[in-house]
Scaffold this motif. Structure first.
Motif, PDB file in Angstrom:
ATOM      1  N   ASP A  74     -21.538 -15.007   1.100  1.00 22.32           N
ATOM      2  CA  ASP A  74     -22.064 -16.303   0.680  1.00 22.32           C
ATOM      3  C   ASP A  74     -23.556 -16.161   0.386  1.00 22.32           C
ATOM      4  OD1 ASP A  74     -19.969 -18.125   0.506  1.00 22.32           O
ATOM      5  OD2 ASP A  74     -19.914 -18.430   2.674  1.00 22.32           O
TER       6      ASP A  74
ATOM      7  N   LYS B 152     -20.651 -27.246   5.560  1.00 20.97           N
ATOM      8  CA  LYS B 152     -20.001 -25.949   5.709  1.00 20.97           C
ATOM      9  C   LYS B 152     -20.462 -25.352   7.039  1.00 20.97           C
ATOM     10  CE  LYS B 152     -19.214 -21.895   2.774  1.00 20.97           C
ATOM     11  NZ  LYS B 152     -19.412 -21.326   1.436  1.00 20.97           N
TER      12      LYS B 152
ATOM     13  N   ALA C  17     -28.082 -22.801  -0.058  1.00 15.20           N
ATOM     14  CA  ALA C  17     -27.572 -23.439   1.159  1.00 15.20           C
ATOM     15  C   ALA C  17     -28.726 -23.537   2.151  1.00 15.20           C
ATOM     16  CB  ALA C  17     -26.444 -22.598   1.758  1.00 15.20           C
TER      17      ALA C  17
ATOM     18  N   THR D  47     -20.239 -19.923  -1.858  1.00 13.40           N
ATOM     19  CA  THR D  47     -21.602 -20.407  -2.072  1.00 13.40           C
ATOM     20  C   THR D  47     -22.380 -19.372  -2.874  1.00 13.40           C
ATOM     21  OG1 THR D  47     -21.593 -21.698  -0.022  1.00 13.40           O
ATOM     22  CG2 THR D  47     -23.750 -21.078  -0.911  1.00 13.40           C
TER      23      THR D  47
ATOM     24  N   ALA E 161     -24.413 -26.940   1.922  1.00 12.47           N
ATOM     25  CA  ALA E 161     -24.341 -25.747   1.082  1.00 12.47           C
ATOM     26  C   ALA E 161     -23.705 -26.094  -0.247  1.00 12.47           C
ATOM     27  CB  ALA E 161     -23.540 -24.639   1.765  1.00 12.47           C
TER      28      ALA E 161
ATOM     29  N   VAL F 166     -21.130 -25.344  -3.032  1.00 11.06           N
ATOM     30  CA  VAL F 166     -19.862 -24.617  -3.117  1.00 11.06           C
ATOM     31  C   VAL F 166     -19.292 -24.735  -4.529  1.00 11.06           C
ATOM     32  CG1 VAL F 166     -19.231 -24.808  -0.682  1.00 11.06           C
ATOM     33  CG2 VAL F 166     -18.466 -26.538  -2.298  1.00 11.06           C
TER      34      VAL F 166
END
Lengths: 382, 193
Positions: free
Chosen positions: A128, A17, A132, A57, A3, A5
């Motif tokens: 998030d 993650k 991702a 994310t 993902a 970040v």
């Protein structure tokens, strides 16, 4: 899972993650096939949006395959290919009941002034996002739609925000037949707003920017007249000249918080964070439109105050229309336009970037390198 | 030049010409065909009828919320729970100040900067230390025309782009200066004490 970040202003990376989990019976987990970086992601990337946490994310434009569903989900099954609007929305609050999905009251505890948005800081709910391999999709029976068989993936991913927002922006201009429409910003939303203005019967569409490669796209993709504001001493005077000194009927701000054109405005907002955003494009819109005209604001601004020329807006009797786009409400009509060939969103994609190279993707888009207009992200598991 | 008249200036292209040359020109001319019109629709629920209230998502840790909400919303994001000094500042911002107050947003922005410092410093003690250079993606300057994308193109943003480096590196320079100064003062106190 892998993902993207956020690590701090101008810094992102890809790391391992924990895969998202079902938090609510109506959640789904979607395996992302395509995502995009939005111009508004750059406000997060540049540290402008309050409560953007390290480890978050980003990514509110994505499509994918349903990987898991909560026990209450009825409309989706594992394996369905879905496109997910950037709005997180419940479908059952006062706002959703009136079609204002972008203003949903049930999904963002952190703020009442904005609804829920995937991957867009805790100010927008702390969800998030889709840059991702997997993403949690709340209210899975309400938000996502199955991707029609005839629709191409790259068109579908741009329908989750950029195209829907540009089309919505043109609608908020209340365009009547023969209207002159000036669009500030030739990024993806501005290009789509300009293209959509014709569908609503505009008589002239003018696009303003300072990046030549984007203005070229505005001419070829959106059939627009273009002006590079760096070539004029005062772009507002030029707009008055261009419209026989009446002013445009409609102006659309498709720039938002990091507008260039006034160094003080830009530095105090984008660099020093003393304003919610640099309102250069909005102020130009206010001054370029005719008295009694309409301004549509699609540019994203932060929640802090900005130095907007509101006196001019009042004295000119302007109508200001603004909102985050309620994406799903636009889809049935937009699907028709895409299928009929009136809109081909994927034509603005310039870069296809593997998730592992996300840091370079952000820098290319942020620094406007290599003719970048719209980068899309391909996760490693896609 | 003539005095101003009631007419709009003539269009460069007639509507007939526009209809012939621009795909889809005017298909949404009727506001009734525009999905955003009227702005407020009357739809009790997406699938008809009065829907049941949303079920509540379990609160796995005390979830900060705006004091302009009467309750914790039934569904919320679970990314990045507050932690460390930045977490304490964030909790204060939410608990004390409404969205109407500049203090709310300034505290949150301040917490973001603190978060960056404490997370980056913390990363050097963990398994994934930050690589400040790689995380900026600046190597794409070499592979994606950093020079040719800027020079001779009249871009308005070139004048302030050098400030980006100050934003990225500035806090570390200041933190380093502060650390060195603190160490010197402690050493001086020990010598004189």
């Amino acid at each position: 899972m892998r993902a993207m970040v956020y690590r701090g202003p101008y810094r992102v990376r890809v790391e391992e993650k924990e895969r998202p989990r079902i938090e609510h019976p109506n959640d789904a987990i979607v395996r992302v096939q395509l995502a995009a970086i939005c111009g508004s992601d750059l406000h997060l990337y540049h540290g402008m949006m309050p409560d953007t946490r390290v480890g978050h994310t980003f990514g509110h434009e994505f499509i994918g395959v349903v990987d898991e569903v909560g026990p209450a989900v009825q409309n989706l099954q594992v394996g369905d290919r879905v496109m997910v609007p950037f709005n997180v929305f419940c479908g059952r609050c006062w706002f959703c009941a009136r079609g204002l999905y972008s203003n949903c009251h049930n999904v963002n505890p952190n703020a009442t002034a904005v609804g829920g948005i995937y991957g867009y800081s805790h100010t927008c709910g702390g969800y998030d996002g889709g840059q991702a391999e997997y993403v949690r999709v709340p209210f899975a029976d309400v938000g996502p739609s199955k991707i029609p068989d005839w629709m191409e993936d790259e068109d579908a991913v741009l329908l989750t925000d950029a195209l829907a927002t540009g089309y919505f922006g043109a609608q908020l201009g209340d365009i009547a037949e023969g209207d002159s429409v000036v669009v500030f910003g030739a990024g993806p939303v501005g290009l789509f707003a300009a293209k959509s203005a014709w569908l609503m019967g505009a008589g002239r569409v003018i696009v303003i920017d300072h990046l030549e490669h984007r203005l070229e796209k505005a001419r070829t993709f959106a059939h627009a007249e273009t002006f590079n504001f760096t070539e004029y001493d005062d772009i507002v005077v030029q707009m008055k000249k261009t419209t026989d000194f009446l002013g445009a009927d409609v102006a659309i701000d498709a720039v938002g918080a990091e507008a260039d054109g006034n160094l003080v405005q830009h530095v105090t907002s984008a660099k020093l964070k003393l304003q919610g955003g640099s309102p250069v494009a909005l102020n130009w819109a206010i001054d370029s439109v005719r008295k009694g005209g309409t301004i549509s604001v699609m540019g994203a601004y932060g929640p802090m105050f900005s130095a907007v020329k509101f006196g001019d807006a009042m004295n000119k009797g302007l109508t200001l229309n603004a909102n985050q786009c309620p994406v799903k409400r636009q889809w049935p009509r937009l699907f028709e336009h895409v299928r009929n060939g009136y809109l081909k969103p994927s034509e603005i994609i310039t870069h296809r970037i593997p998730l592992e190279d996300i840091a370079e993707g952000y820098h290319i888009f942020s620094a406007k390198l290599d003719g970048c207009i719209k980068p899309i992200i391909v996760p490693s598991a896609a | 030049m003539h005095p101003y008249t009631p007419q709009k200036p003539p269009l460069p292209r007639s509507t007939e010409e526009l209809r012939d040359t621009i795909p889809g020109w005017g298909v949404d001319l009727d506001p009734a065909d525009r999905p955003a019109v009227p702005r407020l629709q009357d739809r009790p629920g997406l699938d008809g009828g009065i829907p049941e209230p949303a079920e509540r998502q379990p609160e796995r840790w005390p979830r900060e919320r705006s004091i302009e909400h009467g309750m914790l919303t039934p569904v919320f994001g679970t990314s990045c729970p507050p932690k460390g000094l930045s977490g304490r500042i964030r909790r204060l911002a939410y608990a004390r100040y409404s969205e109407a107050r500049a203090a709310h947003w300034l505290l949150l922005l301040g917490a973001d900067r603190v978060d960056t410092l404490e997370s980056t410093l913390g990363s050097f003690l963990g398994r994934q230390p930050d690589n400040l250079l790689a995380e900026t993606g600046v190597r794409s300057e070499l592979s994606h025309g950093g020079f040719s994308s800027r020079v001779g193109r009249g871009r308005a943003d070139l004048v302030h782009q050098p400030l980006d480096a100050v934003i990225v590196l500035g806090p570390w320079v200041l933190a380093g200066y502060g650390a060195v100064t603190a160490v010197r003062r402690v050493a001086r106190l020990r010598r004189t004490g």
